[in-house]
Design an enzyme around this catalytic site. Structure first.
Site, PDB file in Angstrom:
ATOM      1  N   CYS A  11     -12.454 -83.094  12.823  1.00 25.16           N
ATOM      2  CA  CYS A  11     -12.298 -81.755  12.266  1.00 25.16           C
ATOM      3  C   CYS A  11     -13.525 -81.485  11.401  1.00 25.16           C
ATOM      4  O   CYS A  11     -14.422 -82.319  11.320  1.00 25.16           O
ATOM      5  CB  CYS A  11     -10.979 -81.578  11.513  1.00 25.16           C
ATOM      6  SG  CYS A  11     -10.791 -82.547  10.018  1.00 25.16           S
ATOM      7  N   CYS A  85     -13.422 -77.885  15.092  1.00 19.53           N
ATOM      8  CA  CYS A  85     -14.832 -78.139  14.745  1.00 19.53           C
ATOM      9  C   CYS A  85     -15.777 -77.386  15.671  1.00 19.53           C
ATOM     10  O   CYS A  85     -16.991 -77.563  15.607  1.00 19.53           O
ATOM     11  CB  CYS A  85     -15.147 -79.628  14.737  1.00 19.53           C
ATOM     12  SG  CYS A  85     -15.009 -80.449  16.318  1.00 19.53           S
ATOM     13  N   CYS A  89     -19.146 -80.784  18.507  1.00 24.97           N
ATOM     14  CA  CYS A  89     -18.799 -82.098  19.036  1.00 24.97           C
ATOM     15  C   CYS A  89     -19.624 -82.372  20.293  1.00 24.97           C
ATOM     16  O   CYS A  89     -19.589 -81.590  21.244  1.00 24.97           O
ATOM     17  CB  CYS A  89     -17.313 -82.155  19.362  1.00 24.97           C
ATOM     18  SG  CYS A  89     -16.718 -83.822  19.660  1.00 24.97           S
TER      19      CYS A  89
END
Length: 139
Positions: A11, A85, A89
């Site tokens: 996160c 997020c 990523c």
């Protein structure tokens, strides 16, 4: 490389949702899953309300610290669970990705954090059934 499946929880701040998910995964898997968590912009400390909510269900995450998301940690994980997020990523072929849409517990009271915690627990139980199907049948 480990024979155990591995799960990474990501996160933004690695201070609430991902830490609660990692705590549940460690506890409910009994060490059968390698667990990582990280954040795209880690906070200085774990959300104290998240710590309190997890303590209520017998899981202590006080020793955990927010960690920065690295491509290496993602690449060696079997499944990467993102929680708000966005596109930060890194993507690696062969790694399973899931995005769990969960309310951010930052700045929330204990009642809301409990709701998020309980939703995370249900999702972890489902993920464990997929990662460890033989042990899930014995539970």
């Amino acid at each position: 490389m480990s024979d155990r499946p591995s799960a990474m929880f990501v996160c933004v701040h690695n201070a609430g949702r991902s830490q609660m998910a990692a705590g549940f995964m460690r506890e409910l898997s009994g060490g059968q899953v390698e667990v990582r968590s990280a954040g795209s912009m880690p906070a200085d400390q774990i959300n104290p309300v998240a710590v309190e909510a997890m303590r209520e269900v017998g899981i202590d995450i006080t020793a955990e610290r927010p960690k920065v998301l690295t491509p290496e940690a993602v690449e060696v994980s079997d499944v990467v669970i993102t929680m708000g997020c966005g596109d930060v990523c890194p993507y690696f072929p062969g790694v399973r990705y899931e995005d769990w849409v969960l309310e951010d517990p930052a700045g929330q009271g204990i009642e809301k954090v409990r709701e998020v915690r309980d939703e995370i627990r249900g999702r972890i139980e489902q993920l464990l059934a997929e990662l460890l199907p033989a042990t899930a049948d014995q539970a």
